[in-house]
Design a protein around this motif. Structure first.
Motif: not given
Ligand SMILES: Nc1ncnc2c1ncn2[C@@H]1O[C@H](COP(=O)(O)OP(=O)(O)OP(=O)(O)O)[C@@H](O)[C@H]1O
Ligand SMILES: Cc1ncc(COP(=O)(O)O)c(N)n1
Length: 274
Positions: A129-141, A161-165
């Motif tokens: 909820p505090l993140a401006t940008v999230l940078t997952p690789n594929i396995p992390e996502a 789904k990640l944006l909704a987080m």
């Protein structure tokens, strides 16, 4: 005024990833790098030999030292290791106005765990909820959403789904996606529905240790310098591409990337699709 950057991450004794990669990148991009150590790893280009997490209160102490003295222009998080570290760090970041780049580091190249299983939920609840940008690789996502990624449609669904987080921007990094492709393509999704695809030639090399750390550190530095989000994303892609293209041949396993290259070598054009 010199922009001030901060990394909250683990130490890589081998110097290619973690705090060391972040500070090298911050320095190359002419920002003043500061750091909060969450854990110390015994690590080289073969892998991670040991992990020692620092006590939560000492991590908070470091963060308070920085926050009580510096005006940080942008910060990133890397290896956070445990649910209790994530909770302590997130609480301390609640009132931060500067951009927060969250690199959800989970597993090192050699397979070592850099984030305990039960910490995944803590990251979603407290930090996203505090993140401006999230940078997952594929396995992390995949781990973060419980969804499997095989096609571009999957990439888009997972990003939604990640944006909704909570984060405003999701960078789905393509290093692990379709490795048979001639390009390393990152798909970026914005909360307002905008999309940006950045593509660069895929480099055939085993020297990719610390690519994720270096990429998110470059993005942090460009944002700290005041670049608008899309320009910062494009320049960060140029930085990591130069670093991967001009490997240093250090170590006997997966070597580090070249943090000098963006400033010393010819720039590769990044294909931009909006
Ligand atoms: N072989 C490659 N050639 C060119 N670009 C690459 C290559 N591998 C990764 N990249 C780029 O590097 C950046 C980091 O992506 P990657 O998916 O490797 O992150 P990561 O998995 O977090 O890093 P690591 O694998 O080191 O943990 C992305 O911009 C990606 O497109
Ligand atoms: C201390 C530490 N932090 C992060 C990574 C992952 O590095 P990357 O995903 O950039 O290869 C690592 N190997 N060690």
């Amino acid at each position: 005024m010199l922009p001030i950057t901060l990394t909250i991450a683990g130490s890589d004794s081998g110097g290619g990833a973690g705090i060391q990669a972040d500070l090298k990148t911050f320095q190359e991009l002419k920002t003043f790098g500061t750091s909060v150590l969450t854990a110390v790893t015994a690590q080289n280009t073969y892998g991670v030999q040991a992990v020692y997490a620092l006590p939560e209160d000492f991590i908070v102490e470091q963060l308070q030292s920085i926050q009580s003295d510096f005006n940080v222009n942008a910060l990133k998080t890397g290896m956070l290791f445990s649910a209790s570290i994530i909770e302590a760090v997130s609480k301390q970041l609640e009132n931060v106005q500067a951009p927060i780049i969250v690199d959800p580091v989970m597993i090192a190249k050699g397979g070592a765990t850099l984030l305990q299983q039960e910490a995944v939920d803590a990251m979603i609840t407290h930090l996203f909820p505090l993140a401006t940008v999230l940078t997952p690789n594929i396995p992390e996502a995949e781990t973060l959403t419980g969804m499997k990624i095989q096609t571009y449609d999957d990439v888009e669904q997972v990003a939604k789904k990640l944006l909704a987080m909570g984060p405003e921007v999701i960078v789905m990094k393509g290093g692990h996606f379709a490795p048979e492709q001639q390009a390393a393509i990152d798909h970026i999704f914005f909360k307002n529905g905008d999309k940006l695809t950045l593509s660069a030639p895929r480099v055939q090399t085993k020297d990719t240790h610390g690519t994720g750390c270096t990429y998110s550190a470059a993005l942090t530095a460009f944002l700290a310098k005041g670049l608008p989000m899309k320009e910062a994303l494009i320049e960060a892609k140029r930085f990591i591409h130069a670093a991967i293209s001009h490997g240093l041949g250090i170590g006997h396993g997966h070597g580090p990337t070249n943090h000098f290259a963006y400033n010393t070598k010819a720039k590769v054009e990044v294909e931009i699709i909006e």
